[in-house]
Structure formats: structure tokens, C-alpha cells
Design an enzyme around this catalytic site. Structure first.
Site, short mmCIF file in Angstrom:
data_model
loop_
_atom_site.label_atom_id
_atom_site.label_comp_id
_atom_site.label_asym_id
_atom_site.label_seq_id
_atom_site.Cartn_x
_atom_site.Cartn_y
_atom_site.Cartn_z
N GLU A 87 -8.67 4.93 5.70
CA GLU A 87 -8.11 3.58 5.78
C GLU A 87 -8.92 2.66 6.69
O GLU A 87 -8.89 1.44 6.53
CB GLU A 87 -6.65 3.63 6.27
CG GLU A 87 -5.67 4.10 5.21
CD GLU A 87 -4.21 3.89 5.58
OE1 GLU A 87 -3.36 3.91 4.68
OE2 GLU A 87 -3.91 3.70 6.79
N LYS A 101 1.86 -1.03 -4.14
CA LYS A 101 3.21 -1.40 -3.66
C LYS A 101 3.75 -2.59 -4.46
O LYS A 101 4.90 -2.60 -4.87
CB LYS A 101 3.19 -1.77 -2.17
CG LYS A 101 2.96 -0.60 -1.24
CD LYS A 101 3.10 -1.04 0.20
CE LYS A 101 2.63 0.05 1.15
NZ LYS A 101 2.54 -0.38 2.53
N HIS A 128 -13.90 30.49 -1.01
CA HIS A 128 -13.74 31.18 -2.29
C HIS A 128 -13.39 30.21 -3.41
O HIS A 128 -12.91 30.62 -4.46
CB HIS A 128 -12.69 32.29 -2.15
CG HIS A 128 -13.09 33.32 -1.13
ND1 HIS A 128 -13.70 34.50 -1.46
CD2 HIS A 128 -13.03 33.29 0.23
CE1 HIS A 128 -13.95 35.19 -0.34
NE2 HIS A 128 -13.56 34.47 0.69
O1 PA5 Z 1 -1.99 3.27 8.79
C1 PA5 Z 1 -1.11 2.58 8.31
O2 PA5 Z 1 -0.85 1.45 8.77
C2 PA5 Z 1 -0.27 3.07 7.14
O3 PA5 Z 1 -0.66 4.32 6.69
C3 PA5 Z 1 1.21 3.14 7.53
O4 PA5 Z 1 1.34 3.99 8.64
C4 PA5 Z 1 2.09 3.61 6.39
O5 PA5 Z 1 1.91 2.80 5.26
C5 PA5 Z 1 3.57 3.55 6.80
O6 PA5 Z 1 3.92 2.26 7.19
P1 PA5 Z 1 5.23 1.96 8.02
O7 PA5 Z 1 5.10 2.61 9.35
O8 PA5 Z 1 5.29 0.46 8.12
O9 PA5 Z 1 6.39 2.52 7.24
#
Ligand code: PA5
Length: 387
Positions: free
Chosen positions: A249, A376, A270
Site C-alpha cells: 500500500e 469499495k 517444496h
Molecule cells: O492501511 C490502511 O489505511 C488500510 O489498510 C486500512 O487499515 C483498512 O482499509 C481498514 O480501514 P479502517 O481502519 O478505516 O476500517
């Protein structure tokens, strides 16, 4: 202690501009390790007293860090931690509900935004179970960890749930050393004081993280498209999952970045071991290692190995693999001196620095994740939630 080593030669990078960019970044709240929220100690004691199981509900950065460290660090706690909200699979949900059974439980719902569908649906289902079991006392068993101002924060205020704040300036994947990770870790029997001390001490000496970042950037610029994180310690499987999220990310945007993938050996020797030895050579491999200590498990009946400790054999398998794979691709090693909370605190900070610096060096913003928004929006449309 965290060390980094590689035999490949890496051009030096002047990190000063990128470190200055980090100091100026609005989302750099993780870079200075804060003391835990004073309410955390009370909440931990209440949960341990009232629950056999803590159900932690969250996804992505609100899940992976706690899961990774609970698996990786030896611990003792009578309260079991289980996780929900990481999928929308009804089968998995039912399995988790069955596993919880009729045991006493509390819920820690974690979401910075408060609007994540997976989290909200899992919470809805476990909340029904909580109300069935505890009636009007259900709300006293909920601990919400969330950002101020979101919908979950509003619910927590309206219903008088215990709550912990996720700072505005810390994104999900950089949040394990905030209340997001600290409450489940403390309930699970991990010393959060040691964890934070390890991170704080490492923050004063980050050169190994910068060397790792320089190695990644160099190999990416040489045309490598993927980094495989390999370990001979299966309890680090989720640590590698956490690492994948952190780097995927932070760096995977603008059609750039290394694909982070992971290998757990010996299992994967393996299977994917074939690919790593003989497949596309534009993948480099980083071994995540913990200094071996004698296990006391000694071989008796395998000819030629009598009297050898299992730790020595695992370590030999690691050396054999490193030297085999280094003949066909670049190999690097990250070495952790022990599997204590202090060591893992340092390792977490090591990766925070490496991920943010790698992204800055490629001209990317390490702290946004625009790519995860598109599915989303589609899902909201399909479910008719976009009206
Ligand atoms: O790194 C990030 O920002 C995302 O992976 C969030 O942690 C994930 O989408 C969950 O979001 P939230 O904490 O708002 O539910």
C-alpha cells in the site's frame, strides 16, 4: 537488534531530502513513539477479568499488526484473542461463531474510518451474539478503537462504550504501535512497554533500515519487479502478511513499486522453491531470520544426524537455501537477535522507515492508498448504498 546484510553492491542514496519529507509529512504521527493511552491498562485488566475470549474485529491495518505480533512473540495470557471482519465469507463467520461457542467474551472493534464494510458487518453479527448473551450489559463489553469524528466514534459516544483513539496523523498500516495494536497485544500477554521501548531505541539508529530501503530501490531500478520475503519460522507467516500490506500500500501506486510476496520455508521449498531456484529471475529474495537458540529437541533415530539439535538443522536448511538461491538472484538478509517484544518493536520501526523511505525515493506518497477505493465504490453501487 535488527541487522541488514547483502552481498550485492548498493549505490549510496542521500536520504536527507527524504527524511526531511517524512518530518514534514502530515501522516508521520507514527515516527515519534507515543506513550500508550492511560486507559489502556484499565481496559486490559477489565477484559482479562471478564472474558475468556477477546474478539478483535477489523481489517487491513486495523488487524494485521496485532495478528502478526501475537503470532510472532512468545506470550502467556489466559484470554484468547480471535479475529473477525477480515472477510465477508458466511462460512468463515459461522466457523468463528462456532469456535467462540458459549464462552464469555468482549469485543474490540477497530476501524479508523468507522465505515469499513467488512468490519461493520462482522461487528453487527458479533454484537447480536453479545446482546443475546449479556442483554443490557452487552455495551459494557465493547471496546471501540477508532478515529475521532467517524461513525464508530459517534456510536461509541452515544452508547457509552469504552473507546481508544486512533490519531488522525497515523494511517492504518503504520498503526500497530498505537491503541490499534496495543490493546489486543496487551490482552494477549505481550509487554507493550518492551515493544515500544524496542521501537523507540531503534528510531535513534535507523541506518540498517535505510540500507534495506536503498537495496530495494536499487533492485527496482535495475528491473526487478518483485520482492519475496522468506522465513524459516512459520510463526512469522502473518508478520510477512503485515509486511506485504505495509509495502504494497505504501509503494504500489502510479504503476510503480515492487510486488511484495512471501514464502514460508520449509513448506514453500517444496512448492515455490522451484520457481525461486529456476523461474523468472527478476524477483529478489529477502530472508527474515531470528538468531537460532538450541531447542533441546535432539535427533535420535535419523541416521547421520543423531544428537543434533532441531534448531541447528533448521539453521543449516536456511544457509543451504540462501546459498542455492544466491546463485540465481539477489539475496538479502534481515537478522533479528531474539524473538522478544523489544526485538519486534525494533523490527516494526525498521520496516516503517524502510517502507516510507523506499516510497519517497521513488517519488511516491507512502501514506495514501487510492487504489483500494475503487472496489469499495463498485461494491456500494452493487449493494445500492450509493444513493
Ligand atoms: O492501511 C490502511 O489505511 C488500510 O489498510 C486500512 O487499515 C483498512 O482499509 C481498514 O480501514 P479502517 O481502519 O478505516 O476500517
Amino acid at each position: 537488534m535488527v541487522k541488514f546484510k547483502t552481498s550485492i553492491s548498493i549505490p549510496k542514496i542521500d536520504w536527507s531530502t527524504h527524511l526531511a519529507a517524512l518530518s514534514a509529512a502530515p501522516m508521520n504521527g507514527w515516527a515519534t513513539i507515543q506513550n500508550p493511552d492511560p486507559r489502556l491498562e484499565d481496559y486490559t485488566a477489565q477484559i482479562k477479568k471478564n472474558a475468556e475470549v477477546l474478539v478483535v474485529i477489523g481489517v487491513g491495518g486495523s488487524f494485521l499488526g496485532a495478528k502478526a505480533l501475537l503470532d510472532a512473540i512468545p506470550r502467556t495470557s489466559k484470554t484468547e484473542i480471535i479475529f473477525a471482519g477480515t472477510s465477508l465469507s458466511p462460512y468463515e463467520m459461522q466457523q468463528t461463531l462456532n469456535y467462540l461457542g458459549n464462552r464469555d467474551f468482549c469485543i474490540n472493534v477497530i476501524s479508523k474510518s468507522g465505515s469499513t464494510l467488512e468490519t461493520n458487518l462482522a461487528f453487527d453479527i458479533f454484537y447480536q451474539k453479545l446482546v443475546q448473551k449479556y442483554g443490557s450489559h452487552a455495551d459494557s463489553r465493547i471496546y471501540a478503537t477508532t478515529g475521532r469524528g467517524g461513525t464508530l466514534f459517534q456510536m461509541a459516544s452515544d452508547r457509552h462504550w469504552s473507546w481508544l483513539e486512533i490519531p488522525d496523523n497515523v494511517g492504518g498500516r503504520y498503526s500497530v504501535l498505537t491503541s490499534v495494536g496495543l490493546l489486543p497485544l496487551a490482552v494477549g500477554g505481550i509487554s507493550i512497554t518492551d515493544l515500544l521501548t524496542g521501537a523507540r531505541n531503534y528510531a535513534a539508529h535507523i541506518s540498517s533500515a535505510l540500507n534495506y530501503a536503498a537495496c530495494r530501490v536499487h533492485l527496482y531500478q535495475q528491473g526487478y519487479f518483485a520482492e519475496a520475503m522468506a522465513t524459516f519460522e512459520p510463526e512469522l507467516r502473518y508478520f510477512a502478511e503485515w509486511w506485504k500490506q505495509l509495502f504494497g500500500e505504501s509503494e504500489g501506486k502510479n504503476k510503480m513499486g515492487l510486488l511484495p510476496t512471501s514464502l514460508v520455508y520449509s513448506t514453500d521449498l517444496h512448492s515455490l522453491g522451484q520457481y525461486i531456484q529456476d523461474g523468472n529471475s527478476q524477483v529478489f529474495e529477502t530472508f527474515l531470520e531470528i538468531t537460532p537458540v538450541a531447542s533441546g529437541m535432539q535427533v535420535v533415530g535419523v541416521r547421520g544426524l543423531e544428537g543434533k539439535d532441531l534448531a541447528e538443522i533448521n539453521s543449516s536448511a536456511l544457509r543451504a537455501t540462501v546459498s542455492a538461491h544466491a546463485t540465481v538472484r539477489p539475496v538479502a538478509e534481515i537478522l533479528l537477535s531474539d524473538r522478544t517484544a523489544t526485538d519486534f518493536g525494533a523490527l516494526v520501526y525498521f520496516f516503517f522507515i524502510a517502507a516510507s523511505m523506499s516510497a519517497f525515493a521513488l517519488g511516491l506518497n507512502p501514506f495514501d492508498q487510492p487504489g483500494v477505493e475503487i472496489y469499495k465504490k463498485n461494491l456500494q453501487k452493487i449493494l445500492g448504498l450509493d444513493a
